[in-house]
Design an enzyme around this catalytic site. Sequence first.
Site, PDB file in Angstrom:
ATOM      1  N   ARG A 111      61.510 -15.408  64.383  1.00  0.00           N
ATOM      2  CA  ARG A 111      62.094 -14.275  65.116  1.00  0.00           C
ATOM      3  C   ARG A 111      61.633 -14.289  66.573  1.00  0.00           C
ATOM      4  NH1 ARG A 111      60.619  -8.795  62.546  1.00  0.00           N
ATOM      5  NH2 ARG A 111      62.090  -8.064  64.104  1.00  0.00           N
TER       6      ARG A 111
ATOM      7  N   CYS B  79      72.441 -14.057  64.737  1.00  0.00           N
ATOM      8  CA  CYS B  79      71.169 -13.483  65.202  1.00  0.00           C
ATOM      9  C   CYS B  79      70.422 -12.799  64.053  1.00  0.00           C
ATOM     10  CB  CYS B  79      71.404 -12.555  66.393  1.00  0.00           C
ATOM     11  SG  CYS B  79      69.892 -12.120  67.267  1.00  0.00           S
TER      12      CYS B  79
ATOM     13  N   GLY C 259      72.054  -7.339  65.347  1.00  0.00           N
ATOM     14  CA  GLY C 259      71.507  -5.981  65.315  1.00  0.00           C
ATOM     15  C   GLY C 259      70.017  -6.121  65.136  1.00  0.00           C
ATOM     16  N   GLU C 260      69.394  -5.150  64.501  1.00  0.00           N
ATOM     17  CA  GLU C 260      67.957  -5.253  64.235  1.00  0.00           C
ATOM     18  C   GLU C 260      67.753  -5.596  62.760  1.00  0.00           C
ATOM     19  OE1 GLU C 260      65.484  -5.432  66.317  1.00  0.00           O
ATOM     20  OE2 GLU C 260      66.912  -5.166  67.958  1.00  0.00           O
ATOM     21  N   SER C 261      67.165  -6.765  62.505  1.00  0.00           N
ATOM     22  CA  SER C 261      67.036  -7.205  61.109  1.00  0.00           C
ATOM     23  C   SER C 261      66.126  -6.278  60.305  1.00  0.00           C
ATOM     24  CB  SER C 261      66.529  -8.645  61.041  1.00  0.00           C
ATOM     25  OG  SER C 261      65.262  -8.757  61.645  1.00  0.00           O
TER      26      SER C 261
ATOM     27  N   HIS D  92      75.064 -14.802  69.850  1.00  0.00           N
ATOM     28  CA  HIS D  92      76.073 -13.790  69.521  1.00  0.00           C
ATOM     29  C   HIS D  92      77.465 -14.199  69.976  1.00  0.00           C
ATOM     30  CE1 HIS D  92      73.120 -10.760  68.358  1.00  0.00           C
ATOM     31  NE2 HIS D  92      72.407 -11.148  69.401  1.00  0.00           N
TER      32      HIS D  92
ATOM     33  N   ILE E 222      70.033 -12.924  72.637  1.00  0.00           N
ATOM     34  CA  ILE E 222      69.373 -11.651  72.905  1.00  0.00           C
ATOM     35  C   ILE E 222      68.185 -11.491  71.978  1.00  0.00           C
ATOM     36  CG2 ILE E 222      69.669  -9.141  72.853  1.00  0.00           C
ATOM     37  CD1 ILE E 222      72.527  -9.631  73.822  1.00  0.00           C
ATOM     38  N   ARG E 223      66.997 -11.541  72.551  1.00  0.00           N
ATOM     39  CA  ARG E 223      65.778 -11.501  71.735  1.00  0.00           C
ATOM     40  C   ARG E 223      65.995 -12.359  70.486  1.00  0.00           C
ATOM     41  NH1 ARG E 223      62.130  -7.147  71.789  1.00  0.00           N
ATOM     42  NH2 ARG E 223      62.364  -7.137  69.547  1.00  0.00           N
TER      43      ARG E 223
ATOM     44  N   GLU F  68      80.057 -13.037  68.969  1.00  0.00           N
ATOM     45  CA  GLU F  68      80.883 -11.818  68.944  1.00  0.00           C
ATOM     46  C   GLU F  68      80.834 -11.040  70.257  1.00  0.00           C
ATOM     47  OE1 GLU F  68      78.010 -12.241  67.356  1.00  0.00           O
ATOM     48  OE2 GLU F  68      76.856 -10.388  67.204  1.00  0.00           O
TER      49      GLU F  68
END
Lengths: 294, 187
Positions: B105, B79, B47-49, B169, B133-134, B171
């Site tokens: 990051r 991630c 997600g977004e940390s 990821h 992903i990023r 998942e």
Amino acid sequence: MKQTGTELVKRGMAEMQKGGVIMDVINAEQAKIAEAAGAVAVMALERVPSDIRKAGGVARMADPRIVEEVMGAVSIPVMAKARIGHIVEARVLEAMGVDYIDESEVLTPADEEYHLLKSDYTVPFVCGCRDLGEAARRIGEGASMLRTKGEPGTGNIVEAVRHIRKVNAQVRKVVGMTEDELMTEAKLLGAPFELLREIKRIGRLPVVNFAAGGVATPADAALMMELGADGVFVGSGIFKSENPEKFARAIVEATTHYKDYKIIADISKELGVPMKGIDIAQLSLNERMQERGW
Amino acid sequence: MKKIGILALQGAVREHVQMLEALSCEAVLVKHVKDLAELDALILPGGESTTMRKLLNRYELLAPISVLAQQGLPMFGTCAGLILLAKEVIDYEPHLGVMDVVVARNSYGRQVDSFEIKLDIPAIGDAISAVFIRAPHIVSVGKGIEILAQYDGKIVLARDGHLLGCSFHPELTTDSRILEYFVTSMV
């Protein structure tokens, strides 16, 4: 072998945004406020939708300098809008390294017949939808994420509610159908047959579907989550409110804790005045942005 | 049945739930401190940390999760979850600060540079699907940290005793071997 721009990589990016809030911003300062409030991404624009409404005329892709400024200001993903069917605006944004493109009805369409062939791009796209047919056509063209169209720049949630309920009711209908009924449904919806088969098989849309177009308060955001949205876009609702920092934070928290009504009550206290709304009935058909695209 | 929590503030929660249930574990969504009770392990999803950090602070989850990690509760971060676990994050303040690794990051660029590959991971299996992903990566590890996978000269999966962190990821794919490794050999 390393592969970029695959369906999994593009759709996966949207999966990571789930349960989050994506905020419209028009400069670095607003982008930083959004990031500090906990936004999962920002949408870099020249004007927020309510100002686009006021300004009238042709609304186009933002000045690349604004997009660049926002990209330089935050570490979260940056999205930007291209006009429906405007191949070059989309390619320019892709070349700039924007993380997601919104092929958006908020801007004046460049093509009234054809949307972009989004599967051709390495960058992922989000598109608006009002019903399952529209959702499926956009996925068919390669959209990796959907959002309700709602009615942008109005601060009125009624259209977004209509659209999320419609899409989800139609998904439930497809899931409940027998295999031999799907082709007729595909014809009626104007939806790709294979996509309906996939929806039936997995029991949901194959991409995430966010709420957009009218979210103005924390309770609006929570309502859309309750109705099955995967996350929320807030356009004018934050920076057209009296206290953007507080609104942004409260909308983020309401989206995460959408079933915890005591929390929503707490964070909604003394927020100040939300953006001024518009009654949809006062908009003429050609003022309704949701009618753009098909 | 093993009871495994998933930090559910934002991100790829659903995918982890499905994969855990397929591995016959009970998945518990963690949004408040009370949800941390009686867990056998905790997953920190993608997600977004930055978003997760704000919510961890506001709902006073940061310290309780750090304490559980120090007490030996097995944790798996993917991630953003790896970023949350790391003792040091380059250019940013650390979050839970419990796993003895230094993380950078967005190491591979922006979304257009995101990619998928097949990774051979000797401790787990061959040709494991990995979606970046990023993504962050592990710049360096402390003493005794097991480096489980590298890609393109960068560490992308490592184990610090009861803590497992990866850049990508698992998942997002149907390949559950990494999660299975966590659940069977660490929990």
